[in-house]
Motif scaffolding. Sequence first.
Motif, PDB file in Angstrom:
ATOM      1  N   THR A 234       5.262  10.894   8.324  1.00  0.00           N
ATOM      2  CA  THR A 234       6.600  11.382   8.636  1.00  0.00           C
ATOM      3  C   THR A 234       7.448  11.384   7.370  1.00  0.00           C
ATOM      4  O   THR A 234       6.989  10.984   6.290  1.00  0.00           O
ATOM      5  N   ARG A 235       8.679  11.799   7.520  1.00  0.00           N
ATOM      6  CA  ARG A 235       9.603  11.910   6.388  1.00  0.00           C
ATOM      7  C   ARG A 235       9.740  10.577   5.659  1.00  0.00           C
ATOM      8  O   ARG A 235       9.734  10.537   4.417  1.00  0.00           O
ATOM      9  N   THR A 236       9.857   9.483   6.390  1.00  0.00           N
ATOM     10  CA  THR A 236      10.023   8.171   5.766  1.00  0.00           C
ATOM     11  C   THR A 236       8.778   7.772   4.982  1.00  0.00           C
ATOM     12  O   THR A 236       8.871   7.315   3.835  1.00  0.00           O
ATOM     13  N   GLY A 237       7.609   7.919   5.595  1.00  0.00           N
ATOM     14  CA  GLY A 237       6.376   7.534   4.912  1.00  0.00           C
ATOM     15  C   GLY A 237       6.110   8.363   3.674  1.00  0.00           C
ATOM     16  O   GLY A 237       5.654   7.845   2.644  1.00  0.00           O
ATOM     17  N   ARG A 238       6.397   9.666   3.749  1.00  0.00           N
ATOM     18  CA  ARG A 238       6.202  10.508   2.563  1.00  0.00           C
ATOM     19  C   ARG A 238       7.128  10.063   1.437  1.00  0.00           C
ATOM     20  O   ARG A 238       6.750  10.101   0.254  1.00  0.00           O
ATOM     21  N   ALA A 239       8.353   9.644   1.794  1.00  0.00           N
ATOM     22  CA  ALA A 239       9.288   9.175   0.762  1.00  0.00           C
ATOM     23  C   ALA A 239       8.765   7.905   0.103  1.00  0.00           C
ATOM     24  O   ALA A 239       8.838   7.747  -1.123  1.00  0.00           O
ATOM     25  N   TRP A 240       8.212   6.964   0.895  1.00  0.00           N
ATOM     26  CA  TRP A 240       7.651   5.746   0.314  1.00  0.00           C
ATOM     27  C   TRP A 240       6.541   6.065  -0.678  1.00  0.00           C
ATOM     28  O   TRP A 240       6.512   5.546  -1.798  1.00  0.00           O
ATOM     29  N   VAL A 241       5.599   6.908  -0.249  1.00  0.00           N
ATOM     30  CA  VAL A 241       4.463   7.223  -1.121  1.00  0.00           C
ATOM     31  C   VAL A 241       4.935   7.977  -2.365  1.00  0.00           C
ATOM     32  O   VAL A 241       4.424   7.751  -3.470  1.00  0.00           O
ATOM     33  N   ALA A 242       5.919   8.856  -2.217  1.00  0.00           N
ATOM     34  CA  ALA A 242       6.435   9.597  -3.369  1.00  0.00           C
ATOM     35  C   ALA A 242       7.048   8.651  -4.393  1.00  0.00           C
ATOM     36  O   ALA A 242       6.834   8.814  -5.604  1.00  0.00           O
ATOM     37  N   ILE A 243       7.803   7.658  -3.932  1.00  0.00           N
ATOM     38  CA  ILE A 243       8.389   6.685  -4.851  1.00  0.00           C
ATOM     39  C   ILE A 243       7.296   5.903  -5.559  1.00  0.00           C
ATOM     40  O   ILE A 243       7.374   5.621  -6.760  1.00  0.00           O
ATOM     41  N   ARG A 244       6.250   5.560  -4.833  1.00  0.00           N
ATOM     42  CA  ARG A 244       5.131   4.846  -5.447  1.00  0.00           C
ATOM     43  C   ARG A 244       4.435   5.702  -6.500  1.00  0.00           C
ATOM     44  O   ARG A 244       4.080   5.217  -7.582  1.00  0.00           O
ATOM     45  N   GLU A 245       4.253   6.996  -6.208  1.00  0.00           N
ATOM     46  CA  GLU A 245       3.496   7.862  -7.102  1.00  0.00           C
ATOM     47  C   GLU A 245       4.302   8.291  -8.322  1.00  0.00           C
ATOM     48  O   GLU A 245       3.786   8.292  -9.438  1.00  0.00           O
ATOM     49  N   ASP A 246       5.558   8.704  -8.128  1.00  0.00           N
ATOM     50  CA  ASP A 246       6.360   9.231  -9.240  1.00  0.00           C
ATOM     51  C   ASP A 246       7.834   9.171  -8.837  1.00  0.00           C
ATOM     52  O   ASP A 246       8.343  10.053  -8.145  1.00  0.00           O
ATOM     53  N   GLU A 247       8.512   8.126  -9.277  1.00  0.00           N
ATOM     54  CA  GLU A 247       9.888   7.901  -8.842  1.00  0.00           C
ATOM     55  C   GLU A 247      10.835   8.990  -9.333  1.00  0.00           C
ATOM     56  O   GLU A 247      11.752   9.400  -8.621  1.00  0.00           O
ATOM     57  N   LEU A 248      10.610   9.477 -10.549  1.00  0.00           N
ATOM     58  CA  LEU A 248      11.484  10.522 -11.089  1.00  0.00           C
ATOM     59  C   LEU A 248      11.379  11.805 -10.270  1.00  0.00           C
ATOM     60  O   LEU A 248      12.392  12.421  -9.911  1.00  0.00           O
TER      61      LEU A 248
ATOM     62  N   GLY B 276       0.799  -1.214   0.000  1.00  0.00           N
ATOM     63  CA  GLY B 276       0.000   0.000   0.000  1.00  0.00           C
ATOM     64  C   GLY B 276       0.830   1.261   0.000  1.00  0.00           C
ATOM     65  O   GLY B 276       0.700   2.098  -0.884  1.00  0.00           O
ATOM     66  N   TYR B 277       1.709   1.418   0.985  1.00  0.00           N
ATOM     67  CA  TYR B 277       2.491   2.645   1.097  1.00  0.00           C
ATOM     68  C   TYR B 277       3.608   2.697   0.064  1.00  0.00           C
ATOM     69  O   TYR B 277       3.761   3.682  -0.651  1.00  0.00           O
ATOM     70  N   ALA B 278       4.417   1.643   0.030  1.00  0.00           N
ATOM     71  CA  ALA B 278       5.587   1.663  -0.858  1.00  0.00           C
ATOM     72  C   ALA B 278       5.246   1.253  -2.287  1.00  0.00           C
ATOM     73  O   ALA B 278       6.057   1.465  -3.187  1.00  0.00           O
ATOM     74  N   GLY B 279       4.079   0.638  -2.514  1.00  0.00           N
ATOM     75  CA  GLY B 279       3.676   0.261  -3.862  1.00  0.00           C
ATOM     76  C   GLY B 279       4.488  -0.874  -4.451  1.00  0.00           C
ATOM     77  O   GLY B 279       4.646  -0.952  -5.673  1.00  0.00           O
ATOM     78  N   LEU B 280       4.992  -1.772  -3.603  1.00  0.00           N
ATOM     79  CA  LEU B 280       5.823  -2.887  -4.068  1.00  0.00           C
ATOM     80  C   LEU B 280       5.005  -4.166  -4.008  1.00  0.00           C
ATOM     81  O   LEU B 280       4.606  -4.608  -2.933  1.00  0.00           O
ATOM     82  N   LEU B 281       4.764  -4.774  -5.177  1.00  0.00           N
ATOM     83  CA  LEU B 281       3.957  -5.993  -5.247  1.00  0.00           C
ATOM     84  C   LEU B 281       4.829  -7.187  -4.873  1.00  0.00           C
ATOM     85  O   LEU B 281       5.498  -7.778  -5.714  1.00  0.00           O
ATOM     86  N   ASN B 282       4.812  -7.526  -3.589  1.00  0.00           N
ATOM     87  CA  ASN B 282       5.668  -8.574  -3.040  1.00  0.00           C
ATOM     88  C   ASN B 282       4.838  -9.834  -2.832  1.00  0.00           C
ATOM     89  O   ASN B 282       4.055  -9.919  -1.888  1.00  0.00           O
ATOM     90  N   LEU B 283       5.018 -10.843  -3.694  1.00  0.00           N
ATOM     91  CA  LEU B 283       4.248 -12.078  -3.597  1.00  0.00           C
ATOM     92  C   LEU B 283       4.970 -13.144  -2.776  1.00  0.00           C
ATOM     93  O   LEU B 283       4.413 -14.214  -2.543  1.00  0.00           O
ATOM     94  N   GLY B 284       6.200 -12.869  -2.356  1.00  0.00           N
ATOM     95  CA  GLY B 284       6.925 -13.820  -1.520  1.00  0.00           C
ATOM     96  C   GLY B 284       6.916 -13.424  -0.066  1.00  0.00           C
ATOM     97  O   GLY B 284       7.763 -13.866   0.727  1.00  0.00           O
ATOM     98  N   PHE B 285       5.925 -12.638   0.290  1.00  0.00           N
ATOM     99  CA  PHE B 285       5.868 -12.054   1.624  1.00  0.00           C
ATOM    100  C   PHE B 285       5.825 -13.114   2.721  1.00  0.00           C
ATOM    101  O   PHE B 285       6.481 -13.009   3.753  1.00  0.00           O
ATOM    102  N   ILE B 286       5.036 -14.149   2.498  1.00  0.00           N
ATOM    103  CA  ILE B 286       4.821 -15.156   3.528  1.00  0.00           C
ATOM    104  C   ILE B 286       6.098 -15.924   3.839  1.00  0.00           C
ATOM    105  O   ILE B 286       6.207 -16.537   4.909  1.00  0.00           O
ATOM    106  N   ALA B 287       7.086 -15.910   2.921  1.00  0.00           N
ATOM    107  CA  ALA B 287       8.335 -16.628   3.167  1.00  0.00           C
ATOM    108  C   ALA B 287       9.024 -16.120   4.426  1.00  0.00           C
ATOM    109  O   ALA B 287       9.622 -16.892   5.179  1.00  0.00           O
ATOM    110  N   PHE B 288       8.936 -14.815   4.682  1.00  0.00           N
ATOM    111  CA  PHE B 288       9.582 -14.259   5.870  1.00  0.00           C
ATOM    112  C   PHE B 288       8.865 -14.689   7.147  1.00  0.00           C
ATOM    113  O   PHE B 288       9.480 -14.759   8.208  1.00  0.00           O
ATOM    114  N   PHE B 289       7.593 -14.951   7.025  1.00  0.00           N
ATOM    115  CA  PHE B 289       6.856 -15.503   8.163  1.00  0.00           C
ATOM    116  C   PHE B 289       7.453 -16.854   8.550  1.00  0.00           C
ATOM    117  O   PHE B 289       7.686 -17.145   9.722  1.00  0.00           O
ATOM    118  N   GLY B 290       7.701 -17.692   7.530  1.00  0.00           N
ATOM    119  CA  GLY B 290       8.293 -19.008   7.784  1.00  0.00           C
ATOM    120  C   GLY B 290       9.719 -18.909   8.292  1.00  0.00           C
ATOM    121  O   GLY B 290      10.133 -19.681   9.167  1.00  0.00           O
TER     122      GLY B 290
END
Length: 614
Positions: free
Chosen positions: A240-254, A88-102
């Motif tokens: 905060t600064r970190t969250g705004r950076a995540w959303v900015a990268i998701r919206e327009d990386e350039l 949601g925030y970073a806009g990264l489609l991570n399908l291997g997420f559950i692996a870290f749970f294991g």
Amino acid sequence: MSAQPQAFESDPSHPLKRFWESGPAAWNAALTRPQVLIPFFVLAALVPLVLQYIEDNSSWIGAQYWTLILASCAMYACLAVALNLVVGYAGLLNLGFIAFFGIGSYAYALVASDQLQQHYPLWAALLVVVIVTLAFALLVGIPALRLRGDYLAIVTLGFGLIMRDLILDLDRPPVLANHQFGPNSLNLTGGTNGIHQVDPFKLPTSLPLLGEIPHYRMYYWLFLGFLALSIYAMLRWRHTRTGRAWVAIREDELAARAMGVNTFKYPPVSPAAVRFLQVPDDQRPPDRGDGFPARRPAGHGVDPAAQIDGRHARATDRRIGGGRLGRARGCRSRCGRRGGGLRGDPDPGRPDMTDRQRVLEIRGLSHRFGGLAAVDKFDIEIVQGEIISLVGPNGAGKTTVFNLISGVLRPKVGSIRLLGQELVGRPAHRITHLGVARTFQNVRVFPQLTVKENILLGTHHWTRSGMLGSVAYWPGTVRAESAAHAEVQTAIDLFRERLEPRLEDPAFTLSYANRRRTEMARALAARPKLLLLDEPAAGMNPYERIEIARLIRSMRDRGLTIFLIEHHMPLVMEISDRVIVMDHGVKIAEGLPKEVHNNPRVVEAYLGRRAASA
């Protein structure tokens, strides 16, 4: 039948009807307020006591069972919160997420069971879990998160499948065969049988005021506490600064890179944060060196970087906006008679620039897109407090010059110095740190962020606040956020009537002119030494262009050095100290506005050879 309750249709002013029609964004804002979350978690903490009371006063005997079910729900809710952070925030489609749970689960089992004859205390085992999962997150995230979209999804999906097969095959690691351990003497994961007799969490058995507490109830409260902490951290990071950076990268990386956001650093940070949120159970494409993806979009035969600059792949339009240069000749005297309007010549009272500090120095700058010379042996010097305009026909290479200065492109040949520091070879976010801020030819605001958040992103490179500091309200983080918000007020001073009433509005709701103003305010918040304005008056009506001219003069009066691209010649004639003209990537004229305006080579570039000789 309508999905809305009957009361909605009978009473248009019903509060539930207004809530229903406000949309998902308003629902999210309403449901994540402290006034909602705090009572929710208090009531959730009381649920086991209510279940126990019902069991003690009836024949029902399901209190322990349902408490453990709710504990599992809280555990998986932590996973959902972490997934929202990444997708949601970073806009990264991570399908291997559950692996870290294991990974976290097996890490705990290995140090708290007879599998390796290790029985760490609970908190030591949890520390091992955090270290191991963070290590895997960084190991996978640093290379994989240079990808985006489907490519990232495929890689992370592959990682999940690899981890599953690896865990199943580590009951007899083949690499250890015929070594001193032997294939039968070391069993890491138990294969398909798993690891048995794992030490349970040794939680307190009693609490003050509550007396003896069953273990299943303590498990529930532990997981509920982790869920509350996860949601709190997620909501804090978002603003905060970190969250705004995540959303900015998701919206327009350039645009994020142009605001000083390190787009390679922040995507791996979000999976690392996610690993922290998973403690209870336990894309950018490769760069060619110019900041753009190595792959090309399907069906495109030209370099993607070329698409940013004025359509080099198309034939050059020999007319600017249907002959603006010719109209400018007849407009200068009329514009000069308007009060506060556009005049034909620069203000003769402006200070002499010859003895001022040299802000920008470009020597022999060249760049090619395949066989096309977008910029060829371009030279310029800009001193402090100047307003320099770069003009020329469409496709002349003007925006490419801006992209080379700001680090979006890396020049093939030449030198670019800002206050004596070489910019060539530095990434875009580092160039922003040195004092270059810019706007774009096509407006690049972050549409899902508010006007205030867009402008706050301009402060990213000169503020310092980390993820832990954002959650814990460390004094340094509080001071950084206060300074950033104060800078927003300073930046909108020039746009107060236009932007101040809209500070909390999402950028996608703004008019085109206000998006331009927001982009300029964001660049000002970066505290630049050199401001690059790419067609700031594009799409503006005559009154708005007069306002833009006044704004640019006000910026210069604040000590800014401004380098702008503009096609509207009356505006260029009014505000410029010097004008530089490009054609086919080559500088063909430079001088005072009046001198350049009458230059035969400039007339030829705009109107053709016959008009120049007439």
